[in-house]
Design a protein around this motif. Structure first.
Motif, PDB file in Angstrom:
ATOM      1  N   UNK A 114      37.379 -16.874  18.719  1.00 17.37           N
ATOM      2  CA  UNK A 114      37.521 -17.236  17.420  1.00 17.37           C
ATOM      3  C   UNK A 114      36.008 -16.977  16.587  1.00 17.37           C
ATOM      4  N   UNK A 115      35.038 -17.324  17.406  1.00 19.90           N
ATOM      5  CA  UNK A 115      33.784 -16.959  16.671  1.00 19.90           C
ATOM      6  C   UNK A 115      33.487 -15.614  15.988  1.00 19.90           C
ATOM      7  N   UNK A 116      33.883 -14.698  16.799  1.00 25.26           N
ATOM      8  CA  UNK A 116      33.881 -13.217  16.543  1.00 25.26           C
ATOM      9  C   UNK A 116      35.041 -12.775  15.478  1.00 25.26           C
ATOM     10  N   UNK A 117      35.783 -13.697  15.295  1.00 23.97           N
ATOM     11  CA  UNK A 117      37.041 -13.378  14.292  1.00 23.97           C
ATOM     12  C   UNK A 117      36.806 -13.673  12.859  1.00 23.97           C
ATOM     13  N   UNK A 118      35.562 -14.211  12.676  1.00 26.28           N
ATOM     14  CA  UNK A 118      35.275 -14.909  11.346  1.00 26.28           C
ATOM     15  C   UNK A 118      35.160 -13.519  10.453  1.00 26.28           C
ATOM     16  N   UNK A 119      35.432 -14.053   9.086  1.00 26.49           N
ATOM     17  CA  UNK A 119      35.358 -12.726   8.095  1.00 26.49           C
ATOM     18  C   UNK A 119      34.442 -13.301   7.065  1.00 26.49           C
ATOM     19  N   UNK A 120      33.906 -12.430   6.370  1.00 25.63           N
ATOM     20  CA  UNK A 120      33.006 -12.606   5.013  1.00 25.63           C
ATOM     21  C   UNK A 120      33.704 -13.354   4.108  1.00 25.63           C
ATOM     22  N   UNK A 121      34.971 -13.141   3.853  1.00 31.52           N
ATOM     23  CA  UNK A 121      35.696 -13.510   2.738  1.00 31.52           C
ATOM     24  C   UNK A 121      35.845 -15.052   2.992  1.00 31.52           C
ATOM     25  N   UNK A 122      35.605 -15.711   4.291  1.00 30.08           N
ATOM     26  CA  UNK A 122      35.557 -16.994   4.538  1.00 30.08           C
ATOM     27  C   UNK A 122      34.660 -17.854   3.819  1.00 30.08           C
ATOM     28  N   UNK A 123      33.441 -17.164   3.436  1.00 24.97           N
ATOM     29  CA  UNK A 123      32.361 -17.801   2.432  1.00 24.97           C
ATOM     30  C   UNK A 123      32.550 -17.935   1.169  1.00 24.97           C
ATOM     31  N   UNK A 124      33.678 -17.631   0.542  1.00 26.22           N
ATOM     32  CA  UNK A 124      34.229 -18.127  -0.685  1.00 26.22           C
ATOM     33  C   UNK A 124      34.294 -19.423  -0.821  1.00 26.22           C
ATOM     34  N   UNK A 125      35.186 -19.893  -0.068  1.00 28.33           N
ATOM     35  CA  UNK A 125      35.392 -21.411  -0.187  1.00 28.33           C
ATOM     36  C   UNK A 125      34.082 -22.122   0.410  1.00 28.33           C
ATOM     37  N   UNK A 126      33.202 -21.518   1.318  1.00 26.47           N
ATOM     38  CA  UNK A 126      31.869 -22.524   1.680  1.00 26.47           C
ATOM     39  C   UNK A 126      30.968 -22.248   0.545  1.00 26.47           C
ATOM     40  N   UNK A 127      31.064 -21.624  -0.535  1.00 21.46           N
ATOM     41  CA  UNK A 127      29.942 -21.651  -1.675  1.00 21.46           C
ATOM     42  C   UNK A 127      29.483 -22.906  -2.142  1.00 21.46           C
ATOM     43  N   UNK A 128      30.456 -23.957  -2.391  1.00 23.64           N
ATOM     44  CA  UNK A 128      29.833 -25.189  -2.864  1.00 23.64           C
ATOM     45  C   UNK A 128      28.996 -26.213  -1.740  1.00 23.64           C
TER      46      UNK A 128
END
Length: 305
Positions: A114-128
């Motif tokens: 699952x570590x390697x299945x992460x996607x750049x789009x996930x960072x949108x929610x993490x911005x705050x």
């Protein structure tokens, strides 16, 4: 000052096989014992930082399985915010098999899952989350394009970025431009620059090469010898504390996590933070396992102050 640190990284369940000596090619050997523990470079660094007084949040991904719940529980037991640990329905939770010999040296085989299945789009929610941090750390056990996306957001918000290029891999275009500090070990540094690390002169030449690559701030860890640093304010070497190692697993991660808990955002106290990080990792190598071996600030201060 309490540092607010976000770790973007890996979550692995570690299986350690305790052996007398490393097997030769084609050789079958018996393990003396087996232990399981929470690990992964990201988890190790986050736990090291929180145990040294930082406020920690984690960005990562586990599988929809028992190991995933085990890893989330392990982080939360240390008071780490896991709101941004996603659950992948396809890939399993990352894992690692560690061969640990009687001299305390190890060889590690990692399944990314699952570590390697992460996607750049996930960072949108993490911005705050990133926006409110002082420091953002990432390694290479998660995809570099995810780290690049996170680091770009960090730079937009004035957050200091620390890159641990481990395991060593070619760095994607643009990532170093949004990295404030790179922290390889001697092998990783040589892999990235083509310059073998043997002495202070070769470390200076590594720093020059990294500067040409676009990164001015560098720490090279050289195991039991210590750590070299180069910043805009100068360079130097902080020797390690001499101890008898039982298990070097998580030593480098403890170093980076402990360092991040004490370093100023502008890296102005780098030598002081490095000394503390050396103290922390010197305790880690005297203990077995990954997360279980990482000391608290109280233990570090009791040992060295």
């Amino acid at each position: 000052m309490i540092n607010r640190v976000v770790v973007l990284g890996s979550l692995n369940v570690d299986t350690t096989l305790h052996i007398d000596q490393m097997p030769k090619p084609g050789e079958t050997i018996s393990a003396k014992s087996k232990t399981n523990s929470a690990g992964g470079k990201g988890a190790n660094q986050a736990v090291a930082a929180v145990r040294s007084g930082a406020v920690i949040s984690f960005i990562g991904q586990v599988g929809d399985d028992g190991n995933g719940k085990f890893m989330i529980d392990a982080l939360e037991n240390d008071g780490i915010n896991t709101d941004h640990v996603a659950v992948d329905k396809v890939e399993g939770t990352g894992s690692a098999v560690i061969l640990l010999d009687s001299q305390g040296q190890n060889s590690i085989m990692v399944y990314g899952g699952a570590n390697q299945a992460m996607k750049p789009a996930m960072m949108v929610d993490a911005e705050p989350l990133i926006e409110n941090a002082d420091i953002l750390i990432s390694e290479f056990e998660t995809p570099q394009d995810v780290t690049y996306e996170a680091f770009k957001l960090a730079k937009q918000h004035g957050v200091t970025t620390i890159l641990n290029p481990a395991p060593a891999a070619e760095i994607i275009d643009g990532l170093l431009e949004v990295t404030d500090l790179i922290v390889p070990n001697e092998t990783e540094s040589a892999s990235l620059t083509g310059i073998e690390v043997t002495d202070n002169d070769s470390m200076d030449r590594n720093a020059e090469k990294f500067a040409q690559m676009g990164i001015d701030n560098l720490i090279i860890t050289v195991g039991s010898r210590g750590a070299y640093y180069h910043t805009a304010d100068g360079s130097g070497f902080v020797p390690a504390f001499k101890v008898k190692a039982k298990d070097t697993t998580a030593a480098g991660d403890t170093f980076i996590g402990a360092f991040s808990s004490k370093v100023n955002k502008d890296l102005s106290n780098v030598e002081e933070a490095l000394t503390y990080a050396q103290q922390a990792s010197s305790i880690t190598v005297q203990r077995l396992g990954a997360l279980p071996s990482i000391p608290t600030e109280k233990e570090i201060n009791a040992e060295y102050k």
